[in-house]
Write an enzyme that holds these catalytic residues in place. Structure first.
Site, short mmCIF file in Angstrom:
data_model
loop_
_atom_site.label_atom_id
_atom_site.label_comp_id
_atom_site.label_asym_id
_atom_site.label_seq_id
_atom_site.Cartn_x
_atom_site.Cartn_y
_atom_site.Cartn_z
N LYS A 29 0.86 -1.29 -0.15
CA LYS A 29 -0.02 -0.12 -0.11
C LYS A 29 0.79 1.08 0.13
CE LYS A 29 -3.92 -2.22 2.24
NZ LYS A 29 -4.92 -2.25 3.40
N TYR A 52 -12.19 -2.00 -3.66
CA TYR A 52 -12.81 -1.86 -2.44
C TYR A 52 -14.33 -1.95 -2.41
CZ TYR A 52 -8.46 -2.04 0.10
OH TYR A 52 -7.02 -2.50 0.52
N PHE A 108 -15.24 3.38 7.05
CA PHE A 108 -14.04 3.74 6.82
C PHE A 108 -13.95 3.86 5.31
CE2 PHE A 108 -13.83 -0.86 7.84
CZ PHE A 108 -13.33 -1.47 6.70
N ARG A 110 -1.58 -14.35 4.10
CA ARG A 110 -2.17 -13.85 5.58
C ARG A 110 -1.57 -14.14 6.49
NH1 ARG A 110 -6.94 -11.90 4.26
NH2 ARG A 110 -7.95 -12.10 6.30
N THR A 140 -5.21 -7.65 10.42
CA THR A 140 -5.65 -6.32 9.88
C THR A 140 -5.23 -5.19 10.71
OG1 THR A 140 -7.37 -7.21 8.56
CG2 THR A 140 -7.18 -4.70 8.69
N ARG A 150 2.71 -6.60 9.18
CA ARG A 150 1.98 -5.50 9.70
C ARG A 150 2.54 -5.35 11.17
NH1 ARG A 150 -3.54 -7.67 7.31
NH2 ARG A 150 -4.01 -6.47 5.66
N ASN A 196 -1.87 -0.12 6.80
CA ASN A 196 -1.49 -1.40 7.34
C ASN A 196 -0.31 -2.12 6.43
OD1 ASN A 196 -3.24 -2.03 5.64
ND2 ASN A 196 -4.54 -3.39 7.00
N HIS A 210 -2.02 -5.59 1.59
CA HIS A 210 -3.25 -6.01 1.47
C HIS A 210 -3.00 -7.56 1.07
CE1 HIS A 210 -7.32 -6.82 0.20
NE2 HIS A 210 -6.97 -7.27 -1.02
N GLU A 240 -9.71 -9.90 -7.80
CA GLU A 240 -8.67 -8.95 -7.31
C GLU A 240 -7.44 -9.14 -8.39
OE1 GLU A 240 -7.64 -9.12 -3.23
OE2 GLU A 240 -9.50 -8.45 -2.63
P1 CMP Z 1 -7.48 -4.58 3.93
O1 CMP Z 1 -6.67 -5.94 4.13
O2 CMP Z 1 -6.81 -3.88 2.71
O3 CMP Z 1 -8.88 -4.47 3.72
C1 CMP Z 1 -9.73 -3.62 3.82
C2 CMP Z 1 -9.00 -2.26 4.64
O4 CMP Z 1 -9.68 -1.32 5.22
C3 CMP Z 1 -8.17 -2.85 5.65
O5 CMP Z 1 -6.96 -3.71 5.10
C4 CMP Z 1 -7.52 -1.40 6.17
O6 CMP Z 1 -6.68 -0.81 5.40
C5 CMP Z 1 -8.60 -0.69 6.15
N1 CMP Z 1 -9.41 -0.40 7.40
C6 CMP Z 1 -9.47 0.79 7.84
N2 CMP Z 1 -10.23 0.68 9.01
C7 CMP Z 1 -10.41 -0.49 9.26
C8 CMP Z 1 -11.27 -1.28 10.23
N3 CMP Z 1 -11.72 -0.75 11.26
N4 CMP Z 1 -11.39 -2.55 9.94
C9 CMP Z 1 -10.95 -3.14 9.15
N5 CMP Z 1 -10.36 -2.53 7.94
C10 CMP Z 1 -9.98 -1.39 8.13
#
Ligand code: CMP
Length: 138
Positions: free
Chosen positions: A9, A49, A57, A85, A91, A102, A112, A115, A126
């Site tokens: 990212k 997304y 968010f 993962r 996350t 992470r 974070n 992805h 994706e």
């Molecule tokens: P990602 O795995 O890319 O999937 C969704 C993204 O939303 C997550 O990583 C974060 O970058 C973002 N995000 C922001 N806030 C939240 C939250 N509260 N819970 C989950 N994902 C979040």
């Protein structure tokens, strides 16, 4: 053999950890079969997304994902969706296990660093979102 999509990212690119992320994949037996750097616009980030469009968010996430370049990769290997993962960690970096990407580099639940697709169906969507069949080797 399975494939998954990985993204470094904008925060990961800005922190100069592209190589570190790639190294963790390669040293864990994961093959990179496609890779490019792109800078998404708002519509592209919203499309990627789309499953999160009702989440509070969503606006902030898509703004962040368009804030700078990202590196998109197709990873290949046995159980690579789960393996990726595991290497990424939870996350929320505060819940991520020691030694995960992470835990080591994230500073924020949103920013974070990486992805990764969460299931075979999302991986197919994706990967197809960013790559056509001529751009994936092997
Ligand atoms: P990602 O795995 O890319 O999937 C969704 C993204 O939303 C997550 O990583 C974060 O970058 C973002 N995000 C922001 N806030 C939240 C939250 N509260 N819970 C989950 N994902 C979040």
């Amino acid at each position: 053999m399975e494939r998954t999509l990985s993204i470094v990212k904008p925060d990961g690119v800005a922190k100069n950890v592209i190589g570190e992320v790639v190294k963790r994949f390669e040293s864990n037996g994961i093959k990179i079969v496609a890779m490019k750097m792109i800078h998404m616009n708002q519509a592209q980030a919203e499309g990627f997304y789309a499953v999160h469009k009702e989440r509070p968010f969503f606006g902030s996430l898509t703004e962040f994902m368009t804030s700078g370049p990202i590196v998109v990769m197709v990873l290949e290997g046995e159980n690579v969706i789960a393996k990726n993962r595991e290497l990424m960690g939870a996350t929320n970096f505060k819940e991520a296990a020691e030694g995960t990407i992470r835990r080591d580099f994230a500073t924020d639940i949103e920013k974070n660093v990486v992805h990764g697709s969460d299931a075979p169906e999302t991986a197919a969507f994706e990967i197809g979102y960013f790559f056509n069949s001529f751009e994936i080797v092997g």
